[in-house]
Design a protein around this motif. Structure first.
Motif, PDB file in Angstrom:
ATOM      1  N   GLU A  50      29.588  35.085  44.815  1.00  0.00           N
ATOM      2  CA  GLU A  50      30.459  34.593  45.868  1.00  0.00           C
ATOM      3  C   GLU A  50      30.263  33.016  45.587  1.00  0.00           C
ATOM      4  O   GLU A  50      31.311  32.142  46.005  1.00  0.00           O
ATOM      5  N   HIS A  66      41.477  35.922  44.727  1.00  0.00           N
ATOM      6  CA  HIS A  66      41.354  36.867  45.772  1.00  0.00           C
ATOM      7  C   HIS A  66      42.343  37.848  45.964  1.00  0.00           C
ATOM      8  O   HIS A  66      42.196  38.914  46.591  1.00  0.00           O
ATOM      9  N   GLY A  69      41.291  40.284  42.384  1.00  0.00           N
ATOM     10  CA  GLY A  69      40.033  40.433  42.016  1.00  0.00           C
ATOM     11  C   GLY A  69      39.476  41.665  42.997  1.00  0.00           C
ATOM     12  O   GLY A  69      40.136  41.864  43.968  1.00  0.00           O
ATOM     13  N   VAL A  71      36.739  43.360  44.999  1.00  0.00           N
ATOM     14  CA  VAL A  71      35.415  43.056  45.496  1.00  0.00           C
ATOM     15  C   VAL A  71      34.510  44.252  45.744  1.00  0.00           C
ATOM     16  O   VAL A  71      34.845  45.267  45.959  1.00  0.00           O
ATOM     17  N   MET A  97      32.646  39.964  42.927  1.00  0.00           N
ATOM     18  CA  MET A  97      34.013  40.299  42.433  1.00  0.00           C
ATOM     19  C   MET A  97      34.078  40.487  41.039  1.00  0.00           C
ATOM     20  O   MET A  97      33.497  39.895  40.243  1.00  0.00           O
ATOM     21  N   TYR A  99      36.476  39.936  38.311  1.00  0.00           N
ATOM     22  CA  TYR A  99      37.970  39.285  37.816  1.00  0.00           C
ATOM     23  C   TYR A  99      37.600  38.517  36.597  1.00  0.00           C
ATOM     24  O   TYR A  99      36.612  37.790  36.350  1.00  0.00           O
TER      25      TYR A  99
END
Length: 389
Positions: A50, A66, A69, A71, A97, A99
């Protein structure tokens, strides 16, 4: 050419540092020996803490992460034929996440270009000079012409094999290293993931990991010998071996397909101390390497950059050198904890040549204790989602 901070290396560490410094009103120039396409062609994992995502948001480069990605609120450990979920969010309040590092790099490149900041790609023979004085500089060759960049500070974000750390006198630096006696064979395939969360598997045949890049693209790994070559592992052999190392539920869910990328990565733990040399600072892989088991490499680079950018802002805004004087200590304190965690994760999940039957039994006993002890599970979760800055 003159700037306040010369950044060597246009990977995620250098690009993120450049954007943070720009946000703080600190001029910077990035020098990179490769082309942008080469930098973007490097395949790396991407499991973001985070805190790393928050830094991307701070520099305006987090919106696509956001949107695209994935979560993850937990992670799964497989051993002795069954799987056990660690609920990261319930234990820590935090998530991870998925990504890709390539996507992080692209987003930061685009943000830098949009801001009109200077990045010099294909800069040959880059070399930092006089960083032990008040007048550091970086020489390089661009299009056959010798050039020089004068600056207040140099940030070495040029990776493990970069010139920054290599420019330090051997007597001024100490390194710590452990080479692991195995590697990871990884493939990328256009197939859906086995599970919506990562599966780490301890097996008598060796470690395996099931992860993903998206809900349509999977990344899988199996522990292999350092003497192996990719051409010894056709797709069919890889998938067969992966199935042997997974629990039956995962095997039943596994969808195989042609690999679109395949590689073998060695594993090492490496730390260089200190991370400051006069007016030059090391950040990211230039200063430390961890095995990918703990998902800490990119996140450590981000935390280094956070410490360094705040220190430089303090220097320019408050005329105080306290932050830069304390940079190495703060960055190394967090780095060594990540090195410990990555070593521990590696030690309980992989098959070691000299462990014998007793070593294998001890691993299973430790994993069994881990998943049934809230204290032990919380410790794993706290480290996995990232320790506080």
């Amino acid at each position: 050419m003159r700037t306040k901070v010369a950044i060597i290396g246009a990977g995620p560490a250098g690009l993120l540092l450049g954007q943070l410094l720009h946000a703080y009103g600190i001029d910077n120039v990035i020098l990179e020996r490769q082309t942008p396409d080469y930098v973007l062609g490097r395949i790396r994992a991407g499991l973001l803490e985070e805190g790393t995502v928050e830094l991307l948001d701070e520099v305006g480069a987090g919106s696509r992460a956001h949107r695209e990605g994935l979560v993850h609120e937990g992670v799964e450990l497989a051993f002795a034929g069954s799987r056990h979920r660690i609920d990261l969010k319930a234990l820590t309040g935090k998530t991870m996440m998925i990504y890709g590092q390539t996507e992080v790099t692209l987003d930061l490149m685009n943000a830098r270009e949009a801001a009109g900041l200077t990045s010099i790609y294909e800069a040959a023979d880059v070399e930092p000079h006089d960083f032990d004085t008040d007048h550091p500089r970086v020489s390089y060759v661009k299009d056959g012409v010798a050039c020089e960049l004068t600056c207040d500070f140099i940030a070495g974000c040029d990776g493990f094999h970069g010139v920054s750390r290599a420019s330090v006198k051997p007597s001024a630096i100490k390194t710590f290293e452990r080479i692991y006696p195995f590697g990871w064979l990884g493939i990328l395939s256009e197939t859906p993931p086995v599970s919506h969360e990562l599966i780490y598997s301890n097996h008598a045949r060796g470690f395996a990991l099931c992860t993903m890049r998206s809900m349509r693209r999977s990344r899988h790994y199996v522990q292999c010998s350092l003497d192996d070559h990719v051409d010894q592992w056709p797709d069919e052999r890889f998938w067969d071996e992966l199935k042997r190392r997974l629990d039956q539920k995962a095997v039943d869910s596994l969808i195989t397909g042609p690999s679109i990328e395949k590689s073998i990565a060695p594993l090492r733990s490496f730390v260089a101390e200190p991370m400051r040399f006069g007016r030059m600072f090391l950040a990211g892989d230039a200063a430390h390497i961890v095995p990918p088991t703990g998902a800490k490499g990119l996140n450590l680079a981000a935390s280094d950059v956070r410490f360094l950018s705040h220190a430089l802002r303090e220097y320019y805004d408050e005329k105080s050198s306290a932050g830069i004087d304390d940079y190495s200590r703060r960055a190394l304190s967090r780095a060594w904890k990540a090195v410990r965690f990555s070593w521990w994760m590696t030690s309980i999940l992989h098959k070691f040549p000299d462990q014998g039957e007793i070593g294998a039994r001890i691993q299973v006993a430790e994993l069994d204790y881990l998943v049934h002890s809230r204290a032990a599970t919380t410790s794993l979760a706290e480290n996995y989602v990232g320790l506080p800055y």
